[in-house]
Design an enzyme around this catalytic site. Structure first.
Site, PDB file in Angstrom:
ATOM      1  N   PHE A  27       0.831  -1.196   0.000  1.00 44.59           N
ATOM      2  CA  PHE A  27       0.000   0.000   0.000  1.00 44.59           C
ATOM      3  C   PHE A  27       0.870   1.252   0.000  1.00 44.59           C
ATOM      4  O   PHE A  27       1.797   1.369   0.803  1.00 44.59           O
ATOM      5  CB  PHE A  27      -0.902   0.032   1.239  1.00 44.59           C
ATOM      6  N   CYS A  28       0.555   2.185  -0.894  1.00 44.63           N
ATOM      7  CA  CYS A  28       1.161   3.510  -0.906  1.00 44.63           C
ATOM      8  C   CYS A  28       2.686   3.410  -0.894  1.00 44.63           C
ATOM      9  O   CYS A  28       3.270   2.775  -1.766  1.00 44.63           O
ATOM     10  CB  CYS A  28       0.607   4.330   0.259  1.00 44.63           C
ATOM     11  N   SER A  29       3.359   4.021   0.087  1.00 39.11           N
ATOM     12  CA  SER A  29       4.820   3.958   0.131  1.00 39.11           C
ATOM     13  C   SER A  29       5.301   2.526   0.302  1.00 39.11           C
ATOM     14  O   SER A  29       6.398   2.176  -0.163  1.00 39.11           O
ATOM     15  CB  SER A  29       5.355   4.840   1.264  1.00 39.11           C
TER      16      SER A  29
END
Length: 719
Positions: free
Chosen positions: A279-281
């Protein structure tokens, strides 16, 4: 992340961009004068009560009936909306480049949002009602809420009360245990809840700036709960919250941690490979780690992967990419290095100001003016439960963004080895949020094309993170999925005019030039400098206008079954009468009857096929949208500017097209310098109905050596 280190204040005053805006407007006094006249005229209409301007249906700021029923409040709102619209229009008129425009749009949007009458306790009718209903208690509660929010970061209105949930009680309650603890992370394995489980586990890599229970929110909304109840073996990384002692933790540190977590997941489950979900970073770290594994020939440990709300290609990747430059990047890195970390609370404040109406001022009204507590919401509670990011990782992330290193194989490295995302040849998913203000879905889509295997793109309703919390059964949630994303160099963008297909209704009628400018804005949003443009039928008129209005953005032009507008060889009266109504888009039976006569070609032999194609490809729209399309073309013609087009142009026309007689194609080919005419045996929609026959012609043209306007005219083709 630059703003996270420097704070949000510097982006509200983009001095350099503002200076360039002033310079552009000084060179365009006509635009300034025109906008001033328009605003003055509209304010006069507001003053005398003749203005019809209203807020958008989705604008929740002015839902109180008093905003429309009270003549004073109604005028205040109308004047505010008019001034805001003029400010945005003037910014658009300046013709700034993408970076300056995006920076200034953010600043202007923040100023406009802050000046909304709904934020003013003296005029907000809901605030006065709250004071009366509570006997003044709302004022006391609001002031207490304001003081509480100001004494600690992030200094914005609270989106959720700190005691709204308790981790382990009503969040993060799916049973599990820690199976590995290192200096960098803990690995949690969720307990199986089915008699049998999948052989290969799912390893979740969460963002590094928030906590692991993103995947284990409230029961019924927990991804971990959903997966284990479906027979999956699920393990999730829980990152340590770093402090100044861990300032040197960098990309390599977190890459080794993901590899350690993967090895541990395989060991405890006895599997030969695992599926990773980042997820994301965490998705960025996961992607780089998988590329490093592939470089070492160890990708066999990975059965597949998914990344969610994650941008790997930073080309025009929203506001974040626009704000990053060498100067701000160096300052941000220096600031986090001095502290040893990036404070997640500051980053949360920055993200809130990217959507000020929804994430700041709506809570300003609720918490301070109305004296209410914010509603319980598990995602916002998780979002407020921030952690820190080590300075070394912050530096590496900024360097990746500044150089867009992941797009160019070998530019980025992990543990001294070059990173090439195309080496990741296992199947994958890329999930994006339709309203994500941090990781725009367009950038996520471009990122999907960087991988070497078959990648499926999924667009989910919702914003950042919320798009990934859409459990089955939610009637307000949906998703769209596309099969293999394929080569990122071949991206197809479908343009719906306002009011047609998925595009919203326009606020006012538009002209062809307005559509061309809208296409330019769309390309800016998607991050495309120059494109090949293909226009079919009415869309061919838009394509011609775009090639004229934004000639530097149009690389090559393909015009299919189209004409020169109002001044052209017309169709027969019966065809024109049938085409004047959108009924063919709404009534399959009617379309089946009229298709042979209006479309010709394959429609004469197989009208049922045409009905199926039109229902699949034509996205229709409302009657009002259809009327706007007709008005846009009324009186328009391209005859005057076709000789000035300089793009290599292919004109495709059918010899059995009742709507656009073949003579129109000959006229356009004569007027456009160097144009090539290809006549095919067929009707109006044969490019869609018989793509196997005509698509290769377009493909050959787009891949052919580019001729010049002075090149000898090719012979007429007939297929």
């Amino acid at each position: 992340m630059v703003d996270g280190a420097l704070g949000p204040g510097h982006r509200l005053i983009p001095v350099g961009s503002g200076a360039r805006l002033a310079g552009r407007l000084l060179r365009r006094p006509g635009a300034v004068a025109s906008r001033t006249r328009e605003l003055t005229a509209e304010l006069a209409e507001v003053a005398v009560g003749r203005s019809t301007r209203t807020s958008a249906k989705r604008d929740r700021r002015f839902t109180d009936p008093a905003w429309s029923s009270n003549p004073v409040l109604r005028r205040i709102v109308q004047a505010y909306l008019a001034a805001g619209g003029s400010a945005r229009a003037l910014l658009a008129d300046a013709g700034l480049d993408w970076r300056d425009r995006t920076r200034l749009e953010l600043a202007v949007d923040n100023v406009i949002a802050g000046l909304a009458p709904s934020n003013n306790p003296l005029v907000n009718p809901s605030a006065w009602k709250a004071v009366i209903d509570s006997g003044g208690g709302s004022i006391v509660t609001g002031l207490r809420n304001l003081v509480t929010d100001l004494v600690s970061a992030p200094r914005i209105p609270a989106m959720v009360r700190p005691d709204a949930y308790e981790v382990g009680v009503d969040l993060a309650v799916t049973p599990g245990a820690v199976v590995l603890r290192t200096e960098t992370f803990e690995l949690i394995r969720y307990a199986p809840q089915t008699a049998t489980v999948a052989t290969r586990p799912v390893l979740v890599v969460p963002p590094v700036i928030n906590k692991y229970y993103l995947v284990d929110l409230a029961p019924g909304r927990s991804l971990a709960e959903f997966l284990v109840q479906g027979g999956q073996q699920v393990l999730v990384v829980s990152w340590r919250n770093p402090d100044a002692r861990h300032r040197e933790w960098d990309l390599d540190t977190y890459g080794r941690a993901i590899e350690d977590a993967l090895d541990a997941a395989l060991a405890v489950t006895g599997a030969d490979a695992a599926t990773l979900l980042g997820f994301c970073s965490g998705g960025t770290l996961q992607s780089i780690t998988l590329a490093a594994l592939a470089h070492r020939g160890q990708l066999g440990k990975v059965a597949g992967f998914a990344v969610a709300v994650c941008v790997l290609d930073q080309t025009r990747a929203g506001v974040g990419a626009a704000l990053v430059d060498d100067t701000t990047a160096k300052a941000a890195v220096a600031a986090s290095r001095a502290r040893g970390y990036l404070d997640g609370r500051t980053l949360a404040e920055v993200f809130a100001w990217l959507k000020p109406d929804d994430l700041v001022w709506s809570y300003w009204v609720n918490n301070y003016l109305l004296g209410r507590d914010p509603a319980r919401f598990d995602i916002l509670f998780w979002n407020a439960d921030t952690t820190r990011m080590a300075a070394g990782l912050h530096r590496d992330f900024i360097e990746l963004a500044l150089t867009n290193a992941l797009v160019s194989p070998g530019t980025a490295t992990m543990s001294g080895r070059p990173v090439d995302l195309s080496d990741i040849d296992v199947d994958g998913y890329v999930v994006a949020g339709a309203t994500d203000h941090i990781c725009p879905w367009q950038s996520c889509y471009r990122s999907a094309g960087l991988f070497g295997g078959t990648t499926r793109f999924v667009l989910s309703t919702g914003g950042h993170i919320a798009a990934t919390v859409n459990p089955p059964g939610n009637p307000r949630s949906s998703f769209q999925a596309g099969e293999d994303v394929g080569d990122p160099a071949v991206t197809v963008v479908r343009f719906d005019p306002p009011g047609a297909g998925g595009s919203p209704l326009p606020g006012r009628p538009y002209r062809m030039r307005g559509l061309a400018l809208a296409m330019t804005g769309l390309l800016d949003t998607l991050g495309h400098e120059r494109v090949d443009v293909l226009g079919i039928s009415w869309g061919g008129a838009v394509a011609q206008q775009f090639a004229h209005t934004a000639g530097d953005r149009c690389r090559r032009l393909v015009l299919v079954a189209t004409g020169t507008g109002s001044l052209m060889v017309p169709a027969g009266p019966g065809v024109l009468a049938t085409m004047a109504t959108p009924r063919r888009h709404l009534d399959p039976g009617f379309l089946r009857r009229v298709a042979p006569g209006i479309y010709g070609g394959v429609a004469r032999d197989d009208p049922e096929r045409v009905v199926a194609i039109m229902r699949r490809h034509s996205r229709g729209g409302s009657w009002r949208g259809y009327a706007c399309q007709l008005l846009a073309g009324a009186g328009w013609t391209s005859l005057a500017f076709l000789p000035r087009l300089r793009q290599p142009t292919l004109v495709l026309a059918g010899d059995d097209d009742p709507i656009i007689p073949l003579a129109n194609a000959h006229i356009m080919t004569t007027l456009i310098p160097g144009a090539r005419l290809h006549v095919y045996r067929g009707g109006h929609i044969d490019l869609v109905a018989a793509p196997e026959r005509l698509a290769p012609v377009v493909e050959e043209f787009l891949g052919h050596r580019t001729p010049t306007p002075d090149s000898p005219r090719p012979r007429e083709d007939l297929t």
